[in-house]
Design a protein around this motif. Structure first.
Motif, mmCIF file in Angstrom:
data_model
loop_
_atom_site.group_PDB
_atom_site.id
_atom_site.type_symbol
_atom_site.label_atom_id
_atom_site.label_comp_id
_atom_site.label_asym_id
_atom_site.label_seq_id
_atom_site.Cartn_x
_atom_site.Cartn_y
_atom_site.Cartn_z
ATOM 1 N N MET A 90 0.826 -1.187 0.000
ATOM 2 C CA MET A 90 0.000 0.000 0.000
ATOM 3 C C MET A 90 0.873 1.254 0.000
ATOM 4 O O MET A 90 1.791 1.381 0.798
ATOM 5 N N THR A 91 0.586 2.189 -0.912
ATOM 6 C CA THR A 91 1.365 3.430 -1.034
ATOM 7 C C THR A 91 0.490 4.650 -0.745
ATOM 8 O O THR A 91 -0.740 4.555 -0.670
ATOM 9 N N LEU A 92 1.150 5.795 -0.641
ATOM 10 C CA LEU A 92 0.405 7.044 -0.498
ATOM 11 C C LEU A 92 -0.543 7.259 -1.677
ATOM 12 O O LEU A 92 -1.636 7.788 -1.523
ATOM 13 N N LEU A 93 -0.105 6.852 -2.859
ATOM 14 C CA LEU A 93 -0.959 7.002 -4.035
ATOM 15 C C LEU A 93 -2.236 6.189 -3.882
ATOM 16 O O LEU A 93 -3.320 6.644 -4.267
ATOM 17 N N HIS A 94 -2.136 4.997 -3.315
ATOM 18 C CA HIS A 94 -3.331 4.181 -3.091
ATOM 19 C C HIS A 94 -4.281 4.878 -2.122
ATOM 20 O O HIS A 94 -5.512 4.826 -2.298
ATOM 21 N N LEU A 95 -3.748 5.545 -1.107
ATOM 22 C CA LEU A 95 -4.611 6.272 -0.181
ATOM 23 C C LEU A 95 -5.250 7.466 -0.877
ATOM 24 O O LEU A 95 -6.456 7.713 -0.728
ATOM 25 N N LEU A 96 -4.467 8.214 -1.642
ATOM 26 C CA LEU A 96 -4.983 9.398 -2.321
ATOM 27 C C LEU A 96 -6.089 9.060 -3.303
ATOM 28 O O LEU A 96 -7.037 9.831 -3.481
ATOM 29 N N THR A 97 -5.983 7.925 -3.960
ATOM 30 C CA THR A 97 -6.960 7.532 -4.985
ATOM 31 C C THR A 97 -7.997 6.552 -4.450
ATOM 32 O O THR A 97 -8.812 6.041 -5.211
ATOM 33 N N MET A 98 -7.965 6.293 -3.152
ATOM 34 C CA MET A 98 -8.898 5.374 -2.497
ATOM 35 C C MET A 98 -8.881 3.992 -3.138
ATOM 36 O O MET A 98 -9.920 3.352 -3.311
ATOM 37 N N THR A 99 -7.686 3.552 -3.477
ATOM 38 C CA THR A 99 -7.515 2.206 -4.032
ATOM 39 C C THR A 99 -6.664 1.356 -3.085
ATOM 40 O O THR A 99 -5.886 0.523 -3.518
ATOM 41 N N SER A 100 -6.823 1.586 -1.790
ATOM 42 C CA SER A 100 -5.999 0.901 -0.788
ATOM 43 C C SER A 100 -6.284 -0.587 -0.710
ATOM 44 O O SER A 100 -5.443 -1.367 -0.253
ATOM 45 N N GLY A 101 -7.483 -1.000 -1.125
ATOM 46 C CA GLY A 101 -7.884 -2.398 -0.980
ATOM 47 C C GLY A 101 -8.522 -2.701 0.357
ATOM 48 O O GLY A 101 -8.983 -3.832 0.581
ATOM 49 N N ILE A 102 -8.569 -1.733 1.255
ATOM 50 C CA ILE A 102 -9.164 -1.952 2.573
ATOM 51 C C ILE A 102 -10.659 -2.242 2.437
ATOM 52 O O ILE A 102 -11.376 -1.588 1.681
ATOM 53 N N ARG A 103 -11.107 -3.253 3.144
ATOM 54 C CA ARG A 103 -12.529 -3.624 3.134
ATOM 55 C C ARG A 103 -13.307 -2.519 3.842
ATOM 56 O O ARG A 103 -13.119 -2.284 5.040
ATOM 57 N N TRP A 104 -14.223 -1.872 3.103
ATOM 58 C CA TRP A 104 -14.864 -0.680 3.648
ATOM 59 C C TRP A 104 -16.165 -0.402 2.925
ATOM 60 O O TRP A 104 -16.250 -0.484 1.702
ATOM 61 N N GLN A 105 -17.186 -0.077 3.682
ATOM 62 C CA GLN A 105 -18.442 0.454 3.134
ATOM 63 C C GLN A 105 -18.780 1.675 3.971
ATOM 64 O O GLN A 105 -19.108 1.547 5.156
ATOM 65 N N GLU A 106 -18.674 2.838 3.388
ATOM 66 C CA GLU A 106 -18.790 4.093 4.131
ATOM 67 C C GLU A 106 -20.036 4.122 5.006
ATOM 68 O O GLU A 106 -19.957 4.366 6.207
ATOM 69 N N PHE A 107 -21.197 3.900 4.381
ATOM 70 C CA PHE A 107 -22.462 3.837 5.112
ATOM 71 C C PHE A 107 -23.241 2.629 4.627
ATOM 72 O O PHE A 107 -23.114 2.198 3.485
ATOM 73 N N GLY A 108 -24.085 2.092 5.492
ATOM 74 C CA GLY A 108 -24.851 0.914 5.124
ATOM 75 C C GLY A 108 -23.955 -0.309 5.086
ATOM 76 O O GLY A 108 -22.734 -0.205 4.975
#
Length: 265
Positions: A90-108
């Motif tokens: 995981m790089t800073l670029l992945h965080l900036l572009t929200m492509t980190s791969g982290i399992r996540w659902q903002e709402f719901g």
């Protein structure tokens, strides 16, 4: 520009404010109540784009490395010890572009954002989340990675994000009235929580349109300003369009309605 058409278009909406600038001149100004012009208002997820500007400034000054070359584990060594070795990619670029791969659902569903805000340590909570795919494969809207970026910026600059903003962004633009929420560790919220006066938010938009230059002073390089808003990845449903460095990207042809533009992208 027919301002009567604009007034009629916004009339059904209870807008806090609406400002239109054309060729660096304010041509339209509307407020729900007159005092809204001077009161800092929530800008919600536009906070992410302000954070992007601050990150561009830090990169331009050499306080942060090029995003694609900087593993997140540089700033959070615990990732090197995580059983999922993919987190080390995981790089800073992945965080900036929200492509980190982290399992996540903002709402719901997972309701990831509210869950994060109820924990005593937001950054540790985000870092501990499992990956649903390798970094770089898919864009998943995630205010948790914005919080990681805020913590990284604070670590890299040796000051709070708000203090860095006052010195390097708000100060040069004459932005004095603002409020910015923090997490339990004192890191300013990277994905929301900033309040600005409408005219000051307009200044930030104008700064980006001017590619990082303000009244003869360069705050960050034009190259970084351009790459920050260049589409990197298609958004994942239910979101539309493309995503850059914490900026949404879209384009409209003259005469198109927003729906037409979405259908043609």
């Amino acid at each position: 520009m027919d301002l009567d058409i604009l007034r009629a278009a916004i009339a059904p909406y209870s807008l806090n404010s609406c400002l239109v600038s054309r060729q660096d001149r304010l041509v339209f100004e509307h407020y729900r109540e007159p005092d809204r012009a001077l009161a800092p208002a929530k800008i919600n997820s536009c906070t992410k784009s302000v954070l992007s500007m601050l990150l561009c400034i830090a990169i331009d000054r050499g306080l942060l490395p090029a995003p694609g070359d900087a593993p997140v584990s540089m700033f959070f060594p615990q990732l090197a010890r995580d059983p999922d070795t993919r987190k080390r990619e995981m790089t800073l670029l992945h965080l900036l572009t929200m492509t980190s791969g982290i399992r996540w659902q903002e709402f719901g569903g997972l309701n990831s954002f509210p869950r994060m805000t109820r924990t005593p340590d937001w950054v540790s909570h985000v870092l501990a989340q499992p990956l649903s795919e390798p970094p770089g494969r898919k864009m998943t809207y995630n205010s948790g990675v914005s919080q990681l970026l805020s913590a990284i910026l604070s670590q890299a600059t040796g000051m709070t994000v708000a203090a860095f903003a006052e010195r390097s962004l708000f100060g040069p633009l004459g932005i004095e009235a603002y409020d910015w929420e923090t997490d339990p560790q004192g890191f300013h919220t990277g994905g929301f929580g900033l309040r600005l006066r409408p005219a000051d938010l307009l200044k930030l938009g104008q700064l980006q349109l001017r590619r990082g230059s303000w009244e003869g002073h360069r705050l960050y390089s034009s190259a970084l300003a351009e790459v920050a808003v260049a589409p990197v990845v298609r958004a994942s449903p239910p979101y539309d369009g493309a995503y850059a460095w914490h900026w949404w990207c879209g384009s409209y042809e003259p005469g198109d309605s927003p729906r037409q533009a979405r259908d043609e992208r």
